[in-house]
Design a protein around this motif. Structure first.
Motif: not given
Length: 529
Positions: A463-487
């Motif tokens: 949950a803590e690691a996912q929150a780091v990724v979600d924060d970048r998505m909400y800021d518009g600095k990471l797309s959904r595709r980018g989030a999957i690749r970070v995962h």
């Protein structure tokens, strides 16, 4: 006479399908009809077969009605390798061959007017398809017998002429025949550049700890990589050494890669099963057909498929043609290439590691440091150049690294101490072994190939690691595709550490690899340890 049947193989991309060549010779108006979705070269086969039979001193039923069906009739058939099976089917239907000896065999080869055989591309995938359908004997042109023999439990007979095939089937003395010339022409590609790569090693790379760690992550998880920086900073040097840190191919991968090389006409007489990951570095002016696949006539695999399970280096990325850049979206996303023509579609695998290399400007001298900037380009030129390295294609690139020329203090950095390819390959192999164990029974092998929904359901981040990724998505600095690749990359970083699951620090490292931010020294220390 009853209908006679011989067997051969039709290729649909890299997949082989069994084809029954059915021939009927009966009284009636003399002529020949051939049906079954044949292409132009196959429609001309009866002329080649008739003259080959005649010059082999065997009778062709010219005074009878000959009907030939290539079944299944709705499957497209392309190429000249059907000739041998067609000629034997007609001879068998005319009572010139023992029926029992033809059954259980697959016949592959193009006939010349003199009755000789010519080599054809794709013998290995055809033999594989025959073996999967239970056939245990294959007739192929003599120079390609070694290629077909790579398939286990199959008796391969390399022959030079139609006369030798007939003698073998009748159990008589096999006559002499002129040797068959190896396949040649514009489709015969040279892969001997691989030998030069065997001489390079990661120990030659000084400094660049950040970039070397990024290439290790890319190699371990099969993540696509973009290296940018001024000319002479080491982009190509680093990229050419990536194959040296990849482990040997598995048996299944070796067969896949060798089959693709066979389809491309790149195997030469004496070549064995390819065991090392292939490497390809086409010129930036190459056409879309040469990079992605296609061509006139038979659809051939492109460089992105020939580098399957290996490395494709696209140097001078911004200078690639626009249609090539757009066409690369599919293989980067799905790991395969589908080429459609009318009602037909051919699919080739393309699960290689793609490395893009780009200068910051047309002259290649631009640097962020004003003191070291020797760029002669105008700002509008730089902007137009960089625009080609943005957009949908870069969203499909997992890792972005910017390199700068080596400084003296970089070479003395303890975390930048050169390592041999063997040492790095050991870590990469261990990481890949963990992935293969984790993904056992799945259709993918590496983290970089894992579907996003499967990762989220079966291998989620904390949950803590996912929150780091979600924060970048909400800021518009990471797309959904980018989030999957970070995962995916977070799992690769964890695999390199030997951890059971990605930590928050692993996820932050993956984010920095994705966004191009410099890596923290702690990440490099963990990698070095």
């Amino acid at each position: 006479m009853p209908v006679s049947v011989t067997s051969t193989i039709a290729l649909d991309g890299a997949i082989g399908h069994l084809v029954d060549v059915q021939a009927d010779v009966s009284p009636g108006q003399a002529g020949l009809t051939m049906v079954g979705r044949c292409d132009v070269s196959l429609n001309q086969a009866h002329h080649r077969c008739q003259m080959a039979v005649h010059n082999t001193h065997l009778p062709w039923p010219t005074s009878k009605r000959v009907t030939i069906l290539l079944s299944p009739a709705d499957l497209p058939k392309r190429g000249t390798h059907f000739d041998l099976a067609i000629a034997l089917a007609v001879l068998k239907a005319d009572g010139r061959l023992p029926a029992a000896e033809v059954e259980g065999s697959v016949f592959i080869g193009e006939l010349t007017l003199s009755g000789g055989l010519r080599s054809v591309p794709g013998v290995l995938p055809m033999t594989l398809a025959a073996a999967r359908r239970g056939y245990r004997r294959v007739f192929v042109p003599e120079p390609q017998a070694h290629e077909a023999a790579l398939v286990p439990d199959v008796e391969v007979l390399g022959v030079r002429s139609l006369g030798q095939v007939v003698a073998e089937l009748e159990g008589g003395e096999v006559p002499e025949a002129p040797p068959v010339a190896p396949m040649s022409g514009s489709h015969l590609l040279s892969w001997r550049g691989q030998e030069r790569l065997d001489e390079v090693d990661m120990v030659d790379v000084l400094g660049m700890a950040d970039a070397r760690f990024a290439t290790e992550v890319a190699a371990a998880g099969g993540h696509h990589l973009l290296l940018s920086g001024p000319k002479g900073c080491g982009k190509t040097t680093l990229a050419e050494r990536i194959p040296s840190i990849l482990p040997d191919l598995t048996i299944d991968e070796s067969i896949e890669v060798t089959a693709l090389h066979s389809l491309a006409g790149a195997l030469e007489e004496g070549d064995r099963l390819i065991s090392r990951p292939p490497f390809s570095a086409p010129h930036h002016d190459a056409s879309k057909a040469s990079i992605v696949g296609g061509g006139s006539g038979r659809v051939r695999p492109g460089e992105v498929s020939r580098a399957h399970c290996g490395v494709l280096l696209l140097d001078e990325f911004p200078l690639l043609r626009t249609d090539v850049i757009d066409a690369l979206r599919q293989p980067l996303e799905s790991g395969e290439v589908t080429i459609a023509r009318g009602d037909d579609a051919v699919t080739y695998p393309a699960r290689g590691l793609v490395v893009f290399a780009a200068n910051p400007c047309p002259c290649g001298d631009y640097r962020a440091d004003p003191g070291g900037n020797r760029c002669s380009c105008r700002e509008v030129q730089r902007q137009d150049y960089r625009r080609r390295v943005r957009g949908p294609i870069t969203d499909r690139i997992d890792i972005t690294r910017h390199l700068e020329p080596l400084r003296p203090h970089d070479a003395r950095d303890r975390w930048a101490t050169p390592e041999s390819s063997a040492a790095v390959r050991e870590r990469v192999s261990a990481a890949r072994a963990r992935q293969q164990e984790r993904f056992a029974g799945r259709s993918w092998r590496l983290n970089g190939q894992a579907p996003g929904p499967a990762l989220a359901q079966d291998w989620p981040l904390t949950a803590e690691a996912q929150a780091v990724v979600d924060d970048r998505m909400y800021d518009g600095k990471l797309s959904r595709r980018g989030a999957i690749r970070v995962h995916r990359m977070a799992w690769t970083v964890a695999d390199l550490r030997g951890a059971a699951a990605p930590s928050v620090d692993d996820t932050r490292t993956a984010l920095r690899l994705r966004t191009g931010e410099p890596l923290l020294s702690s990440a490099l220390r963990r990698a070095a340890s």
